[in-house]
Design a protein around this motif. Structure first.
Motif, PDB file in Angstrom:
ATOM      1  N   LYS A 192     -97.117   9.473  58.915  1.00  0.00           N
ATOM      2  CA  LYS A 192     -96.219  10.273  59.760  1.00  0.00           C
ATOM      3  C   LYS A 192     -95.990  11.653  59.151  1.00  0.00           C
ATOM      4  O   LYS A 192     -95.891  12.650  59.853  1.00  0.00           O
ATOM      5  CB  LYS A 192     -94.889   9.529  59.910  1.00  0.00           C
ATOM      6  CG  LYS A 192     -93.877  10.277  60.753  1.00  0.00           C
ATOM      7  CD  LYS A 192     -92.724   9.404  61.173  1.00  0.00           C
ATOM      8  CE  LYS A 192     -91.825   9.038  60.037  1.00  0.00           C
ATOM      9  NZ  LYS A 192     -90.642   8.293  60.495  1.00  0.00           N
ATOM     10  N   GLU A 194     -85.673  -7.505  66.445  1.00  0.00           N
ATOM     11  CA  GLU A 194     -84.426  -7.471  65.690  1.00  0.00           C
ATOM     12  C   GLU A 194     -84.697  -7.414  64.200  1.00  0.00           C
ATOM     13  O   GLU A 194     -83.817  -7.095  63.414  1.00  0.00           O
ATOM     14  CB  GLU A 194     -83.547  -8.685  66.018  1.00  0.00           C
ATOM     15  CG  GLU A 194     -84.070 -10.038  65.508  1.00  0.00           C
ATOM     16  CD  GLU A 194     -85.073 -10.702  66.451  1.00  0.00           C
ATOM     17  OE1 GLU A 194     -85.546 -10.028  67.381  1.00  0.00           O
ATOM     18  OE2 GLU A 194     -85.388 -11.893  66.252  1.00  0.00           O
ATOM     19  N   ASN A 195     -85.955  -7.718  63.820  1.00  0.00           N
ATOM     20  CA  ASN A 195     -86.281  -7.607  62.402  1.00  0.00           C
ATOM     21  C   ASN A 195     -86.648  -6.176  62.053  1.00  0.00           C
ATOM     22  O   ASN A 195     -86.931  -5.874  60.953  1.00  0.00           O
ATOM     23  CB  ASN A 195     -87.454  -8.535  62.040  1.00  0.00           C
ATOM     24  CG  ASN A 195     -86.985  -9.973  61.973  1.00  0.00           C
ATOM     25  OD1 ASN A 195     -85.802 -10.238  61.993  1.00  0.00           O
ATOM     26  ND2 ASN A 195     -87.926 -10.898  61.923  1.00  0.00           N
ATOM     27  N   TRP A 229     -97.270   3.985  57.028  1.00  0.00           N
ATOM     28  CA  TRP A 229     -96.028   4.644  57.442  1.00  0.00           C
ATOM     29  C   TRP A 229     -95.936   6.072  56.932  1.00  0.00           C
ATOM     30  O   TRP A 229     -95.302   6.915  57.527  1.00  0.00           O
ATOM     31  CB  TRP A 229     -94.799   3.823  57.015  1.00  0.00           C
ATOM     32  CG  TRP A 229     -94.830   3.323  55.615  1.00  0.00           C
ATOM     33  CD1 TRP A 229     -94.538   4.002  54.474  1.00  0.00           C
ATOM     34  CD2 TRP A 229     -95.205   1.995  55.201  1.00  0.00           C
ATOM     35  NE1 TRP A 229     -94.713   3.194  53.376  1.00  0.00           N
ATOM     36  CE2 TRP A 229     -95.113   1.957  53.786  1.00  0.00           C
ATOM     37  CE3 TRP A 229     -95.614   0.841  55.868  1.00  0.00           C
ATOM     38  CZ2 TRP A 229     -95.417   0.821  53.039  1.00  0.00           C
ATOM     39  CZ3 TRP A 229     -95.907  -0.287  55.130  1.00  0.00           C
ATOM     40  CH2 TRP A 229     -95.816  -0.293  53.720  1.00  0.00           C
ATOM     41  N   ASN A 230     -96.602   6.383  55.837  1.00  0.00           N
ATOM     42  CA  ASN A 230     -96.556   7.752  55.319  1.00  0.00           C
ATOM     43  C   ASN A 230     -97.497   8.711  56.052  1.00  0.00           C
ATOM     44  O   ASN A 230     -97.444   9.923  55.836  1.00  0.00           O
ATOM     45  CB  ASN A 230     -96.847   7.780  53.818  1.00  0.00           C
ATOM     46  CG  ASN A 230     -95.659   7.270  53.006  1.00  0.00           C
ATOM     47  OD1 ASN A 230     -95.819   6.529  52.045  1.00  0.00           O
ATOM     48  ND2 ASN A 230     -94.453   7.667  53.398  1.00  0.00           N
ATOM     49  N   PRO A 252     -90.518   1.753  50.556  1.00  0.00           N
ATOM     50  CA  PRO A 252     -91.220   2.997  50.923  1.00  0.00           C
ATOM     51  C   PRO A 252     -91.336   3.182  52.436  1.00  0.00           C
ATOM     52  O   PRO A 252     -91.314   4.314  52.923  1.00  0.00           O
ATOM     53  CB  PRO A 252     -92.593   2.833  50.262  1.00  0.00           C
ATOM     54  CG  PRO A 252     -92.358   1.898  49.134  1.00  0.00           C
ATOM     55  CD  PRO A 252     -91.328   0.935  49.627  1.00  0.00           C
ATOM     56  N   ALA A 253     -91.482   2.078  53.167  1.00  0.00           N
ATOM     57  CA  ALA A 253     -91.579   2.182  54.624  1.00  0.00           C
ATOM     58  C   ALA A 253     -90.224   2.540  55.224  1.00  0.00           C
ATOM     59  O   ALA A 253     -90.130   3.363  56.138  1.00  0.00           O
ATOM     60  CB  ALA A 253     -92.093   0.878  55.227  1.00  0.00           C
ATOM     61  N   LYS A 272     -81.316  -7.098  57.037  1.00  0.00           N
ATOM     62  CA  LYS A 272     -82.005  -7.456  58.276  1.00  0.00           C
ATOM     63  C   LYS A 272     -83.489  -7.070  58.250  1.00  0.00           C
ATOM     64  O   LYS A 272     -84.336  -7.806  58.729  1.00  0.00           O
ATOM     65  CB  LYS A 272     -81.310  -6.728  59.438  1.00  0.00           C
ATOM     66  CG  LYS A 272     -81.789  -7.133  60.817  1.00  0.00           C
ATOM     67  CD  LYS A 272     -81.119  -6.298  61.884  1.00  0.00           C
ATOM     68  CE  LYS A 272     -81.748  -4.939  61.996  1.00  0.00           C
ATOM     69  NZ  LYS A 272     -81.472  -4.243  63.261  1.00  0.00           N
ATOM     70  N   ASP A 273     -83.782  -5.923  57.697  1.00  0.00           N
ATOM     71  CA  ASP A 273     -85.124  -5.353  57.807  1.00  0.00           C
ATOM     72  C   ASP A 273     -85.975  -5.758  56.617  1.00  0.00           C
ATOM     73  O   ASP A 273     -85.604  -5.504  55.476  1.00  0.00           O
ATOM     74  CB  ASP A 273     -85.022  -3.823  57.894  1.00  0.00           C
ATOM     75  CG  ASP A 273     -86.206  -3.214  58.615  1.00  0.00           C
ATOM     76  OD1 ASP A 273     -86.000  -2.290  59.412  1.00  0.00           O
ATOM     77  OD2 ASP A 273     -87.340  -3.664  58.363  1.00  0.00           O
ATOM     78  N   GLN A 274     -87.114  -6.365  56.895  1.00  0.00           N
ATOM     79  CA  GLN A 274     -87.973  -6.859  55.815  1.00  0.00           C
ATOM     80  C   GLN A 274     -89.019  -5.834  55.382  1.00  0.00           C
ATOM     81  O   GLN A 274     -89.885  -6.135  54.573  1.00  0.00           O
ATOM     82  CB  GLN A 274     -88.705  -8.132  56.281  1.00  0.00           C
ATOM     83  CG  GLN A 274     -87.776  -9.265  56.651  1.00  0.00           C
ATOM     84  CD  GLN A 274     -87.127  -9.881  55.426  1.00  0.00           C
ATOM     85  OE1 GLN A 274     -87.772 -10.077  54.408  1.00  0.00           O
ATOM     86  NE2 GLN A 274     -85.846 -10.165  55.508  1.00  0.00           N
ATOM     87  N   GLU A 293     -96.996   3.898  65.939  1.00  0.00           N
ATOM     88  CA  GLU A 293     -95.589   4.291  66.100  1.00  0.00           C
ATOM     89  C   GLU A 293     -95.412   5.804  66.030  1.00  0.00           C
ATOM     90  O   GLU A 293     -94.374   6.328  66.452  1.00  0.00           O
ATOM     91  CB  GLU A 293     -94.722   3.623  65.022  1.00  0.00           C
ATOM     92  CG  GLU A 293     -94.501   2.140  65.270  1.00  0.00           C
ATOM     93  CD  GLU A 293     -93.716   1.456  64.158  1.00  0.00           C
ATOM     94  OE1 GLU A 293     -93.254   2.149  63.219  1.00  0.00           O
ATOM     95  OE2 GLU A 293     -93.583   0.227  64.215  1.00  0.00           O
ATOM     96  N   ALA A 303     -89.336   6.143  54.905  1.00  0.00           N
ATOM     97  CA  ALA A 303     -90.082   7.028  55.808  1.00  0.00           C
ATOM     98  C   ALA A 303     -89.622   6.922  57.260  1.00  0.00           C
ATOM     99  O   ALA A 303     -90.094   7.661  58.119  1.00  0.00           O
ATOM    100  CB  ALA A 303     -91.583   6.731  55.714  1.00  0.00           C
TER     101      ALA A 303
END
Lengths: 138, 196
Positions: B57, B195-196, B54-55, A74-75, A68-70, B97, A78
């Motif tokens: 964080k 939802e993604n 994202w890192n 690495p993201a 589901k998750d694109q 985020e 985390a």
């Protein structure tokens, strides 16, 4: 080998807390996978600071997430596990009869049940193999 | 605001600034982050050119663990091959985020790291474009270095904005920001395809 009705309770058969993957909501996904891998179990239990069970994350969740998750790996690694965990999962009391627990696993089509005390503190994990072994007197 | 590059310099720096800056190259360095946090000043944390958004964080959590939750995250461009940076504006919502405000550093984003032999070059002519786009995308703050005689600036001579252009750049930024707020008010938050 024989199959018998068992008078075991869940607490007789469960894996103890120090033998199961346990994480907190802000544990990273990568840390959670490492925990699951260390204990060779397909489930991690997510607890709060007081040890109360909040959710679970399973091998099935990994599969569904990857489809589901694109996000790049690495993201995903985390991410906080609370972003991917199943909240308020099925659980079983440590004092429940084993037969009741197995029936619940059959109903939900799952292989693991987090085991909790009266106040929902995580105290262990009921894994299908030891449960079957106890029922089959192996 | 000022930055520091040795952990021992944090305390004296913190005594004379309102905002203490962690240099982008040191944004992962635990001793530097801890030293910045312990000044108890708000921390201006610049995302390293080599870092994913994202890192960041992880760096934020190091500041929090040291007792400081006053953080401003800044994007100053990301390495794009040798001697070049690119701005990936996905970094703004991703870094938001963390729960902390996010700033765009227009000056260092147009830098061309060490492109001039022993110093960095830059293309300051692109500052207005990047600023307008960043404000339209959505940022909480803007960072720019300006000078009345850029070629003779003692630092970042190739990227500082001539102060004569400051007003127009800020006017565009403000207008783009206000348009964005109007659109958000009309259409709701940007986050689609959750939802993604």
């Amino acid at each position: 080998m024989s199959i018998s009705k068992t008078d075991h309770n869940v607490s007789d058969v469960m894996l103890p807390l120090d033998k199961v993957p346990v994480v907190t909501p802000k544990s990273l996904l990568k840390e959670t996978l490492a925990e699951m891998n260390q204990y060779r179990l397909g489930i991690a239990s997510m607890v709060d600071d007081a040890g109360v069970l909040l959710g679970i994350f399973t091998d099935g969740d990994i599969r569904r997430m990857l489809l589901k998750d694109q996000k790049p790996f690495p993201a995903l690694f985390a991410d906080d596990i609370q972003d991917h965990a199943t909240i308020n999962p099925a659980m079983i009391s440590k004092d429940s009869p084993l037969a009741v627990a197995i029936a619940l696993m059959e109903e939900k089509e799952i292989w693991d049940l987090p085991v909790v005390d009266e106040e929902n503190h995580l105290v262990g994990l009921l894994h299908l193999h030891p449960a079957i072994k106890a029922v089959m007197n192996l | 605001m000022a930055d520091f590059s040795d952990a021992s310099w944090a305390k004296p720096t913190g005594e004379v600034v309102d905002l203490i800056q962690v240099p982008a190259y040191l944004c992962r360095q635990t001793t530097v982050l801890r030293a910045a946090a312990e000044t108890e000043r708000p921390v201006h944390l610049k995302k390293g050119q080599f870092m994913s958004p994202w890192n960041m964080k992880n760096s934020v959590r190091k500041l929090e663990a040291a007792g400081n939750d006053q953080v401003l995250l800044t994007d100053r461009g990301t390495f794009f091959g040798y001697n070049m940076l690119v701005n990936d504006y996905r970094n703004f919502p991703i870094m938001m985020e963390t729960g902390y405000p996010v700033c765009f550093d227009a000056t260092h984003s147009v830098q061309m790291p060490t492109s001039m032999g022993d110093i960095s070059g830059g293309q300051r002519e692109f500052i207005p474009y990047l600023v307008r786009a960043a404000a339209a995308c959505g940022i909480n703050a803007l960072f720019m270095e300006v000078h009345d005689d850029p070629p003779n600036a003692l630092s970042d001579a190739n990227t500082v904005l001539d102060i004569q252009y400051l007003e127009r750049v800020l006017a565009h930024a403000k207008a783009a920001h206000e348009l964005r707020l109007e659109l958000l008010d009309k259409w709701g938050e940007d986050r689609v395809h959750l939802e993604n």
